[in-house]
Design an enzyme around this catalytic site. Structure first.
Site, mmCIF file in Angstrom:
data_model
loop_
_atom_site.group_PDB
_atom_site.id
_atom_site.type_symbol
_atom_site.label_atom_id
_atom_site.label_comp_id
_atom_site.label_asym_id
_atom_site.label_seq_id
_atom_site.Cartn_x
_atom_site.Cartn_y
_atom_site.Cartn_z
ATOM 1 C CB SER A 333 37.475 33.508 -7.529
ATOM 2 O OG SER A 333 38.665 33.064 -6.919
ATOM 3 C CG ASP A 413 38.624 37.934 -0.702
ATOM 4 O OD1 ASP A 413 39.209 36.934 -0.248
ATOM 5 O OD2 ASP A 413 38.135 37.987 -1.848
ATOM 6 C CG HIS A 445 37.229 34.533 -2.255
ATOM 7 N ND1 HIS A 445 37.819 35.528 -3.014
ATOM 8 C CD2 HIS A 445 37.175 33.446 -3.060
ATOM 9 C CE1 HIS A 445 38.117 35.051 -4.215
ATOM 10 N NE2 HIS A 445 37.738 33.803 -4.265
#
Length: 476
Positions: A333, A413, A445
Site C-alpha cells: 500500500s 483490489d 487490497h
C-alpha cells in the site's frame, strides 16, 4: 479519484412513528459529514468538514426541525485530522474534542485543554462525570520517548493518571465502574485482557489464541538527527560477526505505525530476518503518534517519507551490522509506493524493491485521503507529479540507474485499484526498464488467503536473494 465529484451525503432523523426529518447544514461549504454523535448528554452532534479539510464546524441538531447551530469551529493551514471517539458531549453537556494546540495534540473539554505537550492524544475511549479515558503516546515534551508505546490515561481538571503501566500498546473500553484493558507487549504473543474495578484487577480474560511459534529479535531505537522511531530485527541465529544484507520493511505513511512495542506486529519482519537479512522498520515524518508537526511535514510532498527512510538507514549503520552495498526495500500500500519510489529515485541507496499494491499516480486515489495531503490536483498539478511515480508523460523524475523491481497487486483490489500497477508497468516498459509483475487473481487490497500469503512471502524472498546476489537458498 482526487479532484472528482464526491457522493452527495444527506442526514435524516427517523422517528419511531415513521416521520423523517432532514438535518440541514451548509453542505456546499461543508460537504464531508465526518462524525455523528447522539447521547443523553445533549442534542445530536455533527462534525462537518470543508472539501479542503482546513476548516470544520461542530453543529448541534434540533431533532424536531432538523435545524443546526454552530457549537465550535476549527481551522488549520494544512489540514484537520479526525479522531476516534470525538466529538461527543460530557455528562455535564460540555463539548469533548481532540485538537492541535500550541504544537501539541491535546484533549479539550469545553474550551479548556486538559493535557499538554507531554502527551499526544490519539483517541477518546470513554467520558464519565469524573474523567475522560483516552489513549495517548508520548508527546514531544515527554520525559522519555517511549518508542512504539500507546497507553491509557484518565484525565480531568485535577490532572492525568496513567491506567496502563507495562511498556506496550494498550487500549480500553469502560462502562460504569468497570474498565476492560487490552494490552500487547514485545515480550509475549497475543493480547492480555484484564478487567479493572477502581483501578485494581478483578479478573483476567484467558486467551486461546494460537502461539505463532516465532519470537521477534527486535530492538526499538531512534535513528538520525530527527530521532526517527525505528525497529531493528536480526536473524534468530545471528552470531554478530558479519555484515548483513539489509531489508527495509516500512509502511512509512499517514495513519499507520509499524514501529510498535508489540510482539505480533513484528512476526513477518522477523521471518524475513531469519532468511538472512537485517530488517529495518522506520516510522518517519507523516506517521502518527508523535506531534502535529511530525504528521503534517508531508503536506504537499510525500517524498519526504523516503528521505527519512534513508536518514534512518544510514544512521543505524553506524551502530548495527548493516551492509549498505546490499539494501532492499519492501512494502504494501503506502509502503509499496515508498518501495517503488526508493528504487526509482534513489538507486544509489536501494538495490532492489518490492512494491505491493502501490499507489503510483496520486490523481487516481481517494478524494478525502489524497486531497488532505496534496490538495486539489487541478490547483497543484506539480505537487501531484512530484509525489507520484508516474504522470501522463511516463515515469516521474526517475534516476538514470535501473534497479530490480517487483510489482505485486491484487486484481480485485477495490482500494488501490490495479490500474496503478498497470500504469507503472507500462511506464517502466516504455522507458526500457526491466521489472517483474505478479498479479494476484481474486485478491483484494490485502491477502487473507493463507496459501496465497505463504507463497507470496516465498516469492519475495526468492526475488530479494536473486536481486542482491545472495543465491537462492531455501526459505526457513
Amino acid at each position: 479519484a482526487a479532484g472528482t465529484a464526491n457522493a452527495d451525503v444527506r442526514l435524516f432523523v427517523l422517528g419511531l412513528d415513521g416521520s423523517r426529518t432532514e438535518v440541514v447544514w451548509d453542505r456546499a461549504r461543508y460537504p464531508y459529514l465526518a462524525h455523528v454523535h447522539w447521547s443523553e448528554a445533549g442534542a445530536p452532534l455533527l462534525l462537518v468538514q470543508a472539501r479542503d479539510q482546513r476548516s470544520q464546524v461542530y453543529l448541534a441538531v434540533d431533532p424536531d426541525t432538523g435545524a443546526t447551530r454552530m457549537v465550535h469551529a476549527d481551522e488549520d493551514q494544512n489540514w484537520l485530522d479526525l479522531f476516534p471517539g470525538v466529538p461527543c458531549w460530557s455528562p455535564s453537556g460540555q463539548l469533548v474534542r481532540i485538537e492541535d494546540e500550541g504544537g501539541a495534540r491535546v484533549l479539550a473539554v469545553g474550551e479548556r485543554p486538559l493535557t499538554g505537550a507531554q502527551l499526544h492524544v490519539r483517541a477518546v475511549l470513554d467520558v464519565s462525570e469524573d474523567d475522560v479515558l483516552v489513549s495517548a503516546s508520548a508527546g514531544e515534551e515527554a520525559a522519555a520517548p517511549e518508542i512504539g508505546e500507546v497507553h491509557v490515561y484518565r484525565v480531568n481538571e485535577l490532572g492525568v493518571e496513567r491506567v496502563s503501566q507495562e511498556p506496550g500498546v494498550h487500549s480500553a473500553v469502560r462502562a460504569g465502574g468497570v474498565t476492560v484493558l487490552v494490552s500487547v507487549t514485545l515480550d509475549r504473543p497475543g493480547a492480555r485482557v484484564r478487567v479493572l474495578r477502581e483501578g485494581k484487577t478483578v479478573a483476567t480474560v484467558r486467551s486461546h489464541a494460537e502461539d505463532p511459534g516465532l519470537s521477534p529479535r527486535v530492538t526499538l531505537t531512534q535513528g538520525g538527527a530527527r530521532r526517527i522511531p525505528c525497529a531493528v530485527l536480526m536473524p534468530t541465529d545471528y552470531p554478530g560477526d558479519t555484515l548483513l544484507p539489509v531489508l527495509l520493511d516500512p509502511y512509512g505513511g499517514p495513519h499507520a505505525s509499524r514501529v510498535v512495542a508489540a510482539h505480533n506486529a513484528h512476526l513477518t519482519s522477523q521471518w524475513f530476518a531469519d532468511q538472512g537479512f537485517a530488517v529495518v522498520v522506520a516510522d518517519g515524518r507523516g506517521t502518527p503518534g508523535r506531534s502535529p508537526a511530525w504528521e503534517k511535514a508531508v503536506h504537499h510532498d510525500f517524498t519526504v517519507t523516503l528521505d527519512d527512510q534513508i536518514e534512518a538507514l544510514h544512521d543505524l549503520a553506524k551502530t548495527h551490522p548493516l551492509d549498505l552495498d546490499r539494501v532492499a526495500i519492501r512494502g504494501w500500500s503506502y509502503g509499496g509506493y515508498l518501495s517503488a519510489l526508493a528504487v526509482l529515485r534513489r538507486p544509489d541507496v536501494f538495490h532492489a524493491g518490492i512494491a505491493g499494491a502501490p499507489v503510483t499516480d496520486w490523481r487516481l486515489y481517494d478524494t478525502h485521503y489524497t486531497e488532505r495531503y496534496l490538495g486539489d490536483p487541478a490547483a497543484h498539478p506539480g505537487v501531484y507529479a512530484h509525489s507520484s511515480l508516474v504522470t501522463d508523460d511516463g515515469l516521474s523524475a526517475p534516476a538514470d540507474r535501473h534497479r530490480p523491481l517487483m510489482i505485486v497487486h491484487g486484481l480485485a483490489d477495490d482500494n488501490v485499484v490495479v490500474a496503478h500497477a498497470l500504469r507503472l508497468s507500462s511506464a517502466l516498459l516504455a522507458a526500457g526498464r526491466p521489472h517483474e509483475v505478479l498479479p494476484l487473481s481474486g485478491v483484494t487490497h490485502m491477502t487473507p488467503q493463507e496459501q496465497v500469503a505463504e507463497n507470496l512471502l516465498l516469492l519475495q524472498v526468492d526475488f530479494l536473494k536473486r536481486s542482491l546476489g545472495l543465491g537462492r537458498a531455501s526459505a526457513r
